[in-house]
Each structure stands twice: as structure tokens, then as C-alpha cells.
Design an enzyme around this catalytic site. Structure first.
Site, mmCIF file in Angstrom:
data_model
loop_
_atom_site.group_PDB
_atom_site.id
_atom_site.type_symbol
_atom_site.label_atom_id
_atom_site.label_comp_id
_atom_site.label_asym_id
_atom_site.label_seq_id
_atom_site.Cartn_x
_atom_site.Cartn_y
_atom_site.Cartn_z
ATOM 1 N N ASP A 38 0.868 -1.162 0.000
ATOM 2 C CA ASP A 38 0.000 0.000 0.000
ATOM 3 C C ASP A 38 0.916 1.227 0.000
ATOM 4 O O ASP A 38 2.020 1.171 0.528
ATOM 5 C CB ASP A 38 -0.842 -0.076 1.278
ATOM 6 C CG ASP A 38 -1.433 1.246 1.686
ATOM 7 O OD1 ASP A 38 -2.234 1.783 0.908
ATOM 8 O OD2 ASP A 38 -1.085 1.751 2.769
ATOM 9 N N ASP A 237 -1.648 -0.689 6.069
ATOM 10 C CA ASP A 237 -1.860 -0.082 7.390
ATOM 11 C C ASP A 237 -3.310 0.300 7.650
ATOM 12 O O ASP A 237 -3.713 0.465 8.794
ATOM 13 C CB ASP A 237 -1.016 1.193 7.512
ATOM 14 C CG ASP A 237 -1.544 2.296 6.619
ATOM 15 O OD1 ASP A 237 -1.836 2.002 5.440
ATOM 16 O OD2 ASP A 237 -1.692 3.437 7.089
ATOM 17 N N ASP A 241 -7.270 -1.612 3.815
ATOM 18 C CA ASP A 241 -6.345 -2.674 3.411
ATOM 19 C C ASP A 241 -6.730 -4.037 3.970
ATOM 20 O O ASP A 241 -6.244 -5.065 3.486
ATOM 21 C CB ASP A 241 -4.918 -2.336 3.872
ATOM 22 C CG ASP A 241 -4.397 -1.043 3.258
ATOM 23 O OD1 ASP A 241 -4.712 -0.791 2.085
ATOM 24 O OD2 ASP A 241 -3.686 -0.302 3.954
HETATM 25 P P1 ADP Z 1 -5.274 5.645 -0.363
HETATM 26 O O1 ADP Z 1 -5.072 4.262 -0.954
HETATM 27 O O2 ADP Z 1 -4.416 6.650 -1.070
HETATM 28 O O3 ADP Z 1 -5.084 5.649 1.137
HETATM 29 P P2 ADP Z 1 -8.264 6.251 -0.406
HETATM 30 O O4 ADP Z 1 -9.019 5.135 -1.020
HETATM 31 O O5 ADP Z 1 -8.538 6.600 1.013
HETATM 32 O O6 ADP Z 1 -6.726 6.114 -0.712
HETATM 33 O O7 ADP Z 1 -8.561 7.568 -1.268
HETATM 34 C C1 ADP Z 1 -8.284 7.553 -2.638
HETATM 35 C C2 ADP Z 1 -8.283 8.959 -3.164
HETATM 36 O O8 ADP Z 1 -9.565 9.576 -2.957
HETATM 37 C C3 ADP Z 1 -7.303 9.872 -2.461
HETATM 38 O O9 ADP Z 1 -6.011 9.771 -3.010
HETATM 39 C C4 ADP Z 1 -7.940 11.222 -2.741
HETATM 40 O O10 ADP Z 1 -7.618 11.654 -4.036
HETATM 41 C C5 ADP Z 1 -9.431 10.953 -2.695
HETATM 42 N N1 ADP Z 1 -10.022 11.265 -1.386
HETATM 43 C C6 ADP Z 1 -10.625 10.404 -0.538
HETATM 44 N N2 ADP Z 1 -11.096 11.037 0.559
HETATM 45 C C7 ADP Z 1 -10.753 12.346 0.433
HETATM 46 C C8 ADP Z 1 -10.980 13.527 1.224
HETATM 47 N N3 ADP Z 1 -11.615 13.509 2.385
HETATM 48 N N4 ADP Z 1 -10.485 14.689 0.744
HETATM 49 C C9 ADP Z 1 -9.832 14.738 -0.418
HETATM 50 N N5 ADP Z 1 -9.616 13.684 -1.216
HETATM 51 C C10 ADP Z 1 -10.074 12.494 -0.813
HETATM 52 MG MG MG Z 2 -2.559 3.250 3.678
#
Ligand code: ADP
Ligand code: MG
Length: 292
Positions: A38, A237, A241
Site C-alpha cells: 500500500d 496499514d 487494506d
Molecule cells: P489511499 O489508498 O491513497 O489511502 P483512499 O481510497 O482513502 O486512498 O482515497 C483515494 C483517493 O480519494 C485519495 O487519493 C484522494 O484523491 C481521494 N479522497 C478520498 N477522501 C478524500 C478527502 N476527504 N479529501 C480529499 N480527497 C479524498
Molecule cells: Mg494506507
């Protein structure tokens, strides 16, 4: 493996804060040929900072922050925390928000001062029918530089791009190198943008990137690799995941991660050090060798 070999392996791991939850975890570690990592919180520190705010004409950076932080104050996402932190540091008064809605893997929306504010990635903007206009170029440049670009729209009009940087963990590149030396393939798996992910992967020496994966789809990506014949260890983490950790042949949780990830994993890295991934696999192989 013999009970003695298992005991020795478990003890060697424990000394480095590598917790093998059971004998199977040790034995399976020996057979891993692919490590899926990740990005956010695993390869990176998971504590992003706002580095740039590009506002559309007619908007100031403070106005952008006041609106965007209003939405993000309601969100638990690390990107949201970073944006709220920036507003606090710069003492920008943040508006109140109502009708908050989290859109997993996309961002969030809320009503602020009677206006609909959407904050998130390109996918969210598409869903909201927002045309990025001149901000498209800024978004592209920031992503190419390895920044995570967060877009903001007010009543369907794009108003800003915020850039966030999340520093790699100090030993991330060394961990990738050590895995490659063991003949193990390393894959980055992330919900982040493709260009951003590729840039960071390049810096870390990772050549395979699976990006823009929705939270619910991470496990499917692991299963796909397994169907292609790979023996997969998944390192993560986050809450997102956990299903992927469970699907993988071996799930490895970063100690600083969420409880769900730690509970689901077969191995826990208490020191949250990516270098402990190649060490754990080496211990596994040592254990198996003693069996013969
Ligand atoms: P990651 O695998 O990067 O931890 P997430 O699935 O949590 O990703 O989020 C994927 C994408 O969705 C982020 O990279 C971001 O672009 C967008 N995103 C999700 N939640 C938010 C938020 N609260 N504010 C801004 N962007 C968000
Ligand atoms: Mg992560």
C-alpha cells in the site's frame, strides 16, 4: 517446519519487533515471490502536508481554505486532516458545514454557506459534472511531481487545486532494494492518482504500479495476482487494506496502522519499518530450511 525451527524463527522476529502470529505465517513467508505494498501510510509516512494552493481567478487562497476545510473538518481522511491543519496554522476562519457526505475513494461533499462544496479527486469531479478548465493543467503538473492533487468545486464550478506531499518512510527505498535482491517482485497498490503513484514508485525503485483502486477493490487486485500464479504478501496499514491483507497468502500490517489491519494480518511489524518486510521473509526461509 519443526517446532524448534518455528520457535527460533518466532524468537528472531520478536527481537526485531516482527510478530508472526502463528507457524503457518512463518512457513508461508518462505514461499512469497511478490510483495504488494500500500502506498499511503506504508511506503509513505501517511502524514501529508499541503504544499500548494492554486486558486481559480477571483478566489483567494484563504477563501479556498475556508471552504475546503469546512468540508474536510467532518472527514477522518489523512488528506482532510492535513488540509484542516493548514487552515488552523494559517489562522484562516473555517466556515460551518452541513449535509456532509463522505464518498469512499473519491472525497467528500457538504453544504457550506448555502453552497454545495465538493472536495476530492478527478473521479469525484467527473461524478459532480465539474469541468476543471484551466485548473486541469495545474492538477496534471502537481501529480507529475508526485503530489496528491485535491480538487475543490463550489456549485459545480472548479475553484482550486490543493497539492499535498507525503514523504516516503526513510527506509522505503532500501526495503524495495532488499526485496529485489531476494528475487521478489514489488508492486505498489494505491487509491491515489496514477501519475502521482508512478512518480513516487519511480523514486523508490518500484516498477509495477496499480493505482486509482477503489477501497473495495484492493482485495480483488491481490486475487488477480494470485490467479496469475503469484504467492503474494500484502503490506498495509489502513482499514481499507484489511480485506486485501486477508486475501493475500500473507498479510503484513504496519504496527502504527489501524486496529483492523493489525487484527487481520498474519505478521505485524511493530517498528513500522518497511525494511522489516524483507527481514521477515528471510526469517521465514531460514525456518523452512531447518525443516529439511
Ligand atoms: P489511499 O489508498 O491513497 O489511502 P483512499 O481510497 O482513502 O486512498 O482515497 C483515494 C483517493 O480519494 C485519495 O487519493 C484522494 O484523491 C481521494 N479522497 C478520498 N477522501 C478524500 C478527502 N476527504 N479529501 C480529499 N480527497 C479524498
Ligand atoms: Mg494506507
Amino acid at each position: 517446519a519443526t517446532p524448534t525451527a518455528i520457535m527460533v524463527g518466532t524468537g528472531l522476529g520478536a527481537k526485531r519487533g516482527i510478530l508472526f502470529k502463528n507457524a503457518t505465517a512463518l512457513e508461508t513467508s518462505a514461499r512469497i515471490d511478490t510483495v504488494v505494498m500500500d502506498k499511503t501510510g506504508t511506503l509513505t509516512k501517511g502524514q501529508p502536508d499541503v504544499t500548494d494552493i492554486v486558486a481559480a481567478p477571483g478566489m483567494t487562497q484563504d477563501e479556498v481554505l475556508a471552504l475546503v476545510a469546512a468540508v474536510e473538518r467532518e472527514s477522518e481522511h489523512p488528506l482532510a486532516r492535513a488540509i484542516v491543519g493548514r487552515a488552523t496554522q494559517t489562522r484562516v476562519p473555517v466556515y460551518a458545514a452541513s449535509d456532509f457526505r463522505n464518498v469512499a475513494g473519491h472525497g467528500a461533499t457538504a453544504s457550506v454557506q448555502g453552497r454545495r462544496v465538493a472536495v476530492g479527486n478527478r473521479r469525484l469531479m467527473t461524478a459532480e459534472n465539474v469541468d476543471l478548465g484551466d485548473l486541469a493543467k495545474a492538477r496534471e503538473d502537481l501529480a507529475a511531481a508526485g503530489r496528491t492533487a485535491v480538487l475543490a468545486a463550489v456549485d459545480g464550478r472548479a475553484v482550486a487545486v490543493l497539492a499535498l506531499a507525503d514523504a516516503p518512510r526513510e527506509t522505503a527505498a532500501a526495503a524495495v532494494r532488499a526485496l529485489h535482491e531476494q528475487g521478489i517482485e514489488v508492486v505498489m497498490l494505491t487509491g491515489d492518482n496514477e501519475a502521482t503513484a508512478r512518480r513516487i514508485a519511480g523514486r523508490l525503485g518500484i516498477d509495477t504500479v496499480i493505482a486509482e483502486v477503489l477501497p473495495g477493490d484492493k482485495a480483488d487486485k491481490v486475487a488477480e495476482l494470485q490467479r496469475a500464479g503469484k504467492k503474494v504478501a500484502m503490506v498495509g496499514d489502513g482499514v481499507n487494506d484489511a480485506p486485501a491483507l486477508a486475501t493475500a497468502d500473507i498479510g503484513v500490517a504496519i504496527g502504527a496502522g489501524t486496529d483492523v489491519a493489525i487484527e487481520t494480518a498474519d505478521i505485524v511489524l511493530m517498528r513500522s519499518d518497511p525494511l522489516d518486510v524483507p527481514v521477515a521473509l528471510r526469517i521465514g526461509r531460514g525456518t523452512l530450511r531447518k525443516m529439511r
